[in-house]
Design an enzyme around this catalytic site. Structure first.
Site, mmCIF file in Angstrom:
data_model
loop_
_atom_site.group_PDB
_atom_site.id
_atom_site.type_symbol
_atom_site.label_atom_id
_atom_site.label_comp_id
_atom_site.label_asym_id
_atom_site.label_seq_id
_atom_site.Cartn_x
_atom_site.Cartn_y
_atom_site.Cartn_z
ATOM 1 N N SER A 176 7.564 31.497 19.428
ATOM 2 C CA SER A 176 7.973 30.094 19.433
ATOM 3 C C SER A 176 9.129 29.779 18.493
ATOM 4 O O SER A 176 9.850 28.816 18.719
ATOM 5 C CB SER A 176 6.777 29.197 19.139
ATOM 6 O OG SER A 176 6.094 29.624 17.990
ATOM 7 N N HIS A 204 5.337 29.006 25.912
ATOM 8 C CA HIS A 204 6.764 28.760 26.167
ATOM 9 C C HIS A 204 7.285 29.474 27.409
ATOM 10 O O HIS A 204 8.454 29.343 27.747
ATOM 11 C CB HIS A 204 7.600 29.179 24.954
ATOM 12 C CG HIS A 204 7.264 28.414 23.722
ATOM 13 N ND1 HIS A 204 7.778 27.160 23.456
ATOM 14 C CD2 HIS A 204 6.430 28.694 22.697
ATOM 15 C CE1 HIS A 204 7.288 26.723 22.316
ATOM 16 N NE2 HIS A 204 6.465 27.633 21.831
ATOM 17 N N LYS A 236 4.418 21.613 27.481
ATOM 18 C CA LYS A 236 5.796 22.082 27.280
ATOM 19 C C LYS A 236 6.559 21.988 28.606
ATOM 20 O O LYS A 236 6.934 20.903 29.004
ATOM 21 C CB LYS A 236 5.777 23.443 26.628
ATOM 22 C CG LYS A 236 5.363 23.256 25.152
ATOM 23 C CD LYS A 236 5.037 24.467 24.367
ATOM 24 C CE LYS A 236 4.671 23.999 22.936
ATOM 25 N NZ LYS A 236 3.845 24.930 22.221
HETATM 26 C C1 LIG Z 1 2.801 24.746 21.199
HETATM 27 C C2 LIG Z 1 2.070 26.019 21.085
HETATM 28 C C3 LIG Z 1 0.680 26.043 21.049
HETATM 29 C C4 LIG Z 1 -0.136 24.790 20.933
HETATM 30 O O1 LIG Z 1 -0.189 24.094 22.121
HETATM 31 P P1 LIG Z 1 -0.511 22.536 22.066
HETATM 32 O O2 LIG Z 1 -0.905 22.197 23.452
HETATM 33 O O3 LIG Z 1 0.738 21.866 21.617
HETATM 34 O O4 LIG Z 1 -1.627 22.375 21.089
HETATM 35 C C5 LIG Z 1 0.051 27.263 21.063
HETATM 36 N N1 LIG Z 1 0.758 28.411 21.077
HETATM 37 C C6 LIG Z 1 2.100 28.422 21.093
HETATM 38 C C7 LIG Z 1 2.824 29.719 21.116
HETATM 39 C C8 LIG Z 1 2.793 27.222 21.073
HETATM 40 O O5 LIG Z 1 4.122 27.230 21.039
#
Ligand SMILES: *Cc1c(COP(=O)(O)O)cnc(C)c1O
Length: 382
Positions: A176, A204, A236
């Site tokens: 990320s 992602h 996302k």
């Molecule tokens: C954003 C993210 C999460 C968390 O997801 P949410 O739905 O925002 O709680 C978990 N793992 C990764 C790699 C992320 O980028």
């Protein structure tokens, strides 16, 4: 109580103090903060769907049928028709037998991994894994080991030395803060060799990678009998909220029985599940979004190279520019903001010390002109 006042001052002295912007507009490539509009490169809305009228319409229509709140946990009376429909669609889209919805990605990771691993087991993680995966491993009670980022030799050393029967390798699909992809085929083959399981967090990648947006597994064309346990988020690329874990029939049934983050929480509003169903349909049909995004990424990388700034080896919409110390990262971010561009400085402990960075993310809703504007401003900083 800890001396919070002093600790907060220290946080400030270290340039690690965090502040929130208050958004006065919808999430988009252009956002309003303090009455001023900025061209933003900070969201995870990779396909520009967070504000799509068709998805808004689908959620309004569902809202009118279901009301706002789900009113209960999934195992009581909170599991609506819309949740169920979304789970079936996610299973189909990820080529898995079943999928299970969680309210957030953080909860999915902690909920799934703590249900699968316990004392006597081994959890092995990439050092750059997302905080939720690290917390999941630490909270599971299993032995916990980390390997140097994407270093397959280091992973193999841990596997070869372990004598635990149940071993789970856990990795981000796309990292990320760096934007690079995990070497998933190599991880799968090591897992096979040492009889370990693999859990991939594709927060992602899902919707973005692969030619139909299937994510990291589609990107690497993993065959169907060589699929890791897959976690993906809906907040996302899908532009909604929530998350899921996908895998075998037994995996999902086990999580329904044992996963505390699934059992002891209110189900997400059904209208959000309906929104995700709509979003998945759009994602599959409108491949031009992924194609445009890929063009923007290539264009950005080509242009930035001319400025003398160095890029990370990332082919995804996450394109960080490493700055070094916290103070410089904040200064660069502030300077861009003065010019009407929103790019956030990411600092320790989110990233390792000395690697503070501008984390640039692109959306299919950006235009080439938007990217040119960004590169011109970065060139001035360089
Ligand atoms: C954003 C993210 C999460 C968390 O997801 P949410 O739905 O925002 O709680 C978990 N793992 C990764 C790699 C992320 O980028």
């Amino acid at each position: 109580m800890k001396p919070l006042k002093d600790l907060l001052k220290k946080q400030q002295r270290q340039n690690q103090y965090r502040r929130r912007d208050i958004l006065e507009s919808a999430q988009s490539t252009h956002v309003k903060i303090d009455g001023k509009t900025y061209l933003s490169f900070c969201s995870n809305d990779y396909l520009g769907l967070a504000n799509d009228p068709r998805i808004i319409e689908a959620s309004i229509s569902a809202l009118k049928q279901t009301g706002v709140g789900s009113g209960a946990a999934h195992l009581i009376t909170g599991h609506s028709y819309f949740h169920h429909q979304l789970e079936e669609l996610l299973a189909e889209r990820t080529n898995r037998s079943r999928a299970l919805l969680y309210s957030t990605g953080y909860m999915a990771n902690v909920g799934a991994i703590t249900a699968l691993c316990e004392k006597g087991d081994l959890v092995i993680e990439d050092k750059l894994n997302h905080a939720s995966l690290i917390d999941a491993g630490l909270n599971s009670g299993a032995a916990f080991k980390r390997y140097k980022h994407s270093d397959m030799q280091a992973l193999e050393t841990i596997l070869a030395r372990s004598d635990e029967k149940n071993k789970l390798i856990v990795t981000d699909g796309v990292f990320s803060m760096d934007g690079d992809m995990a070497p998933l085929p190599a991880i799968m083959s090591l897992a096979k060799k040492y009889d370990a399981d693999v859990y991939v967090d594709d927060a992602h990648g899902f919707g973005v990678l692969g030619h139909t947006g299937g994510g990291i597994c589609e990107q690497f064309s993993l065959n169907s009998d060589d699929q890791p346990i897959l976690m993906g988020t809906l907040g996302k690329a899908l532009g909604v909220a929530g998350a899921f874990v996908a895998g075998s029939e037994e995996l999902i049934e086990w999580l329904i029985q044992k996963s505390r983050m699934y059992i002891y929480t209110t189900a997400m509003p059904p209208a959000l599940a309906a929104a995700s169903v709509k979003s998945l349909q759009i994602i599959q049909k409108e491949s031009y979004r992924r194609e445009h995004l890929a063009e923007l990424i290539n264009y950005f990388r080509m242009e930035v190279q001319k400025t003398g700034l160095s890029l990370m080896p990332s082919q995804t919409p996450i394109q960080p520019i490493i700055v070094g110390d916290e103070k410089t990262a904040l200064e660069w971010s502030a300077s861009l903001k003065k010019s009407g561009l929103l790019v956030k400085a990411i600092r320790p402990p989110t990233v390792p010390k000395g690697t503070s960075r501008l984390r640039i993310t692109f959306s299919a809703a950006h235009s080439k002109d938007d990217v040119t504007k960004l590169v011109n401003n970065l060139a001035q900083l360089a």
